[in-house]
Design a protein around this motif. Structure first.
Motif, PDB file in Angstrom:
ATOM      1  N   ARG A 243       0.831  -1.202   0.000  1.00  0.00           N
ATOM      2  CA  ARG A 243       0.000   0.000   0.000  1.00  0.00           C
ATOM      3  C   ARG A 243       0.869   1.256   0.000  1.00  0.00           C
ATOM      4  O   ARG A 243       0.572   2.231  -0.691  1.00  0.00           O
ATOM      5  N   SER A 244       1.934   1.225   0.793  1.00  0.00           N
ATOM      6  CA  SER A 244       2.848   2.375   0.839  1.00  0.00           C
ATOM      7  C   SER A 244       3.512   2.587  -0.517  1.00  0.00           C
ATOM      8  O   SER A 244       3.659   3.726  -0.987  1.00  0.00           O
ATOM      9  N   SER A 245       3.902   1.482  -1.165  1.00  0.00           N
ATOM     10  CA  SER A 245       4.544   1.579  -2.481  1.00  0.00           C
ATOM     11  C   SER A 245       3.582   2.157  -3.516  1.00  0.00           C
ATOM     12  O   SER A 245       3.972   2.994  -4.342  1.00  0.00           O
ATOM     13  N   ILE A 246       2.317   1.734  -3.455  1.00  0.00           N
ATOM     14  CA  ILE A 246       1.317   2.251  -4.397  1.00  0.00           C
ATOM     15  C   ILE A 246       1.107   3.742  -4.187  1.00  0.00           C
ATOM     16  O   ILE A 246       1.010   4.517  -5.149  1.00  0.00           O
ATOM     17  N   ARG A 247       1.064   4.164  -2.915  1.00  0.00           N
ATOM     18  CA  ARG A 247       0.905   5.599  -2.645  1.00  0.00           C
ATOM     19  C   ARG A 247       2.074   6.393  -3.214  1.00  0.00           C
ATOM     20  O   ARG A 247       1.884   7.466  -3.801  1.00  0.00           O
ATOM     21  N   SER A 248       3.292   5.878  -3.060  1.00  0.00           N
ATOM     22  CA  SER A 248       4.470   6.566  -3.600  1.00  0.00           C
ATOM     23  C   SER A 248       4.361   6.715  -5.113  1.00  0.00           C
ATOM     24  O   SER A 248       4.716   7.755  -5.676  1.00  0.00           O
ATOM     25  N   GLN A 249       3.868   5.670  -5.773  1.00  0.00           N
ATOM     26  CA  GLN A 249       3.694   5.731  -7.227  1.00  0.00           C
ATOM     27  C   GLN A 249       2.657   6.791  -7.607  1.00  0.00           C
ATOM     28  O   GLN A 249       2.820   7.516  -8.604  1.00  0.00           O
ATOM     29  N   LEU A 250       1.594   6.884  -6.809  1.00  0.00           N
ATOM     30  CA  LEU A 250       0.556   7.882  -7.092  1.00  0.00           C
ATOM     31  C   LEU A 250       1.074   9.299  -6.877  1.00  0.00           C
ATOM     32  O   LEU A 250       0.783  10.206  -7.657  1.00  0.00           O
ATOM     33  N   TYR A 251       1.854   9.500  -5.802  1.00  0.00           N
ATOM     34  CA  TYR A 251       2.452  10.824  -5.584  1.00  0.00           C
ATOM     35  C   TYR A 251       3.315  11.214  -6.788  1.00  0.00           C
ATOM     36  O   TYR A 251       3.256  12.355  -7.270  1.00  0.00           O
ATOM     37  N   ALA A 252       4.118  10.250  -7.249  1.00  0.00           N
ATOM     38  CA  ALA A 252       5.012  10.520  -8.380  1.00  0.00           C
ATOM     39  C   ALA A 252       4.210  10.890  -9.625  1.00  0.00           C
ATOM     40  O   ALA A 252       4.586  11.803 -10.378  1.00  0.00           O
ATOM     41  N   LYS A 253       3.104  10.197  -9.841  1.00  0.00           N
ATOM     42  CA  LYS A 253       2.263  10.484 -11.001  1.00  0.00           C
ATOM     43  C   LYS A 253       1.721  11.908 -10.946  1.00  0.00           C
ATOM     44  O   LYS A 253       1.706  12.620 -11.957  1.00  0.00           O
ATOM     45  N   TRP A 254       1.284  12.329  -9.772  1.00  0.00           N
ATOM     46  CA  TRP A 254       0.710  13.674  -9.631  1.00  0.00           C
ATOM     47  C   TRP A 254       1.778  14.766  -9.643  1.00  0.00           C
ATOM     48  O   TRP A 254       1.447  15.946  -9.767  1.00  0.00           O
ATOM     49  N   LEU A 255       3.041  14.376  -9.507  1.00  0.00           N
ATOM     50  CA  LEU A 255       4.133  15.355  -9.528  1.00  0.00           C
ATOM     51  C   LEU A 255       4.904  15.351 -10.848  1.00  0.00           C
ATOM     52  O   LEU A 255       5.929  16.024 -10.967  1.00  0.00           O
TER      53      LEU A 255
END
Length: 399
Positions: A243-255
């Protein structure tokens, strides 16, 4: 390979699937798909097809979509329900069911994602609203039209702020949705215990859904509502690390393609913070083992910005509360706030996305923000989480 009609391929990401024939995922016809890391998608083969899979999968006979999901679609259409609230534990299949309903129900569908920990329409730490006519394999494909920045990944201890967000979302839906639209509400998996119960009931009172869909058994505290039980759809539980890894990927996408933007506190509203809200004062010298850059005070708070981070004991905080006659004290350094998540809104109150605080000019009352948001910003809301260079979260104390 040739795959017979009536077979489901459970494909685990990362994976690529190409189909020559007829297949669907959650009721959405597909010819090819990419399954992202941490997800498993059920590819149902409608007619005999040639299938190429790059990645891990298993084949099972029949459809993995529960029959109760089809009965739910019939019930919603036949009885004319327009607002559907999905209730279930973490990893019970709420987002999958929301996707299925978006594909199977007639007309235009508004998708409301209130899961701030694993947000699909917005990003983690925010609630999001999007609209679709269907034809999606995940609600993450639905673009965010508006939302609400919460600034943390869990509602626990932040129920009041989250409920403000739910009320804001409901008000926005009243302006956006037509009478013949359907609204599908995906919520958090926090369902057990008194606080979770009170939180869920408060959300229901604000949103006033026509139907509450319970994945598995209806809890005792929802028995007086109009409910419908369906089977859960869980192919694989996700660990905390995943879950933490998925959140990091989502942050990267939005940035993606983010740039530094500068905002002046006198021209942009700063909310969910007391920074720059008080009268500048001279702080007592020698109290802290660090140079004081800036101090401000109002009737209920004291903010002290220091040159470097220091340990401040409870006894000193207690003494400062008495001396300055305030209820809240925040002692911080600029470095401590580096990477703080900020929610950006336009002047009409529409949520645009987030940014990271990368610089604070106390003298000129300005902020440097790393963000992919290009629109004009009218309001900035402070969160409670900072992201490091690897986009991992840390909860911090903010003014």
């Amino acid at each position: 390979m040739k795959v017979e009609a009536g077979t489901t391929l459970l494909v685990e990401g990362k994976a690529e699937v190409k189909i020559q024939g007829k297949a669907e995922v959650f009721g959405c016809p597909i010819e090819s798909i990419t399954v992202s890391e941490g997800k498993i998608l059920p590819v149902y083969i409608v007619e005999d097809s040639e299938v190429e899979v790059e990645g891990n999968y298993i084949a099972v006979k029949g459809s993995t979509i529960p029959e109760s999901w089809n009965k739910l679609v019939e019930k919603i259409e036949n009885e004319g329900y327009s607002k559907i609230f999905l209730f279930g534990d973490t990893d019970s299949g709420k987002s999958s069911l929301a996707t299925y309903l978006a594909n199977k129900l007639e007309g235009r569908k508004w998708l409301v994602d209130l899961d701030i920990g694993q947000s699909d329409i917005a990003h983690p730490c925010a609630m999001g609203i999007g609209v679709t006519e269907g034809g999606i394999i995940s609600i993450s494909e639905v673009g965010m039209i508006d939302g609400f920045f919460v600034g943390t990944i869990t509602p626990t201890g932040r129920e009041a702020r989250c409920l403000r967000g739910v009320a804001s979302i409901e008000a926005k839906l009243e302006d956006l949705a037509r009478d013949d639209d359907k609204i599908i509400i995906d919520t958090t998996g926090w369902t057990r215990g008194k606080r979770a119960r009170d939180y869920k009931l408060a959300k229901i009172e604000i949103l006033k859904p026509d139907l509450i869909v319970c994945l598995e058994k209806t809890p005792y505290y929802l028995r007086n509502f109009n409910t419908f039980e369906v089977e859960s759809f869980v192919l694989k539980k996700r660990s905390r690390e995943v879950r933490s890894s998925i959140r990091s990927q989502l942050y990267a996408k939005w940035l993606e393609n983010a740039q530094i933007r500068k905002f002046n506190a006198d021209k942009v509203e700063l909310e969910n913070t007391t920074l720059f809200k008080g009268e500048k004062i001279e702080f007592l010298e020698g109290v802290l083992d660090a140079k004081v850059i800036f101090a401000e005070k109002e009737s209920d708070f004291l903010n002290v910005c220091i040159e470097k981070e220091v340990e401040v004991g409870g006894e000193l905080i207690k003494a400062l509360l008495e001396v300055y006659e305030v209820k809240d004290i925040c002692i911080f350094s600029i470095e401590q706030l580096d990477g703080l998540m900020l929610g950006l809104y336009d002047k009409d109150g529409r949520y645009l996305g987030f940014g990271l605080l990368k610089g604070l000019d106390i003298e000129n009352r300005s902020l440097e923000v790393l963000t992919a948001v290009n629109d004009e910003v009218g309001k900035i809301e402070f969160g409670e989480i900072k992201l490091n260079d690897s986009l991992k979260e840390t909860i911090i104390r903010v003014p």
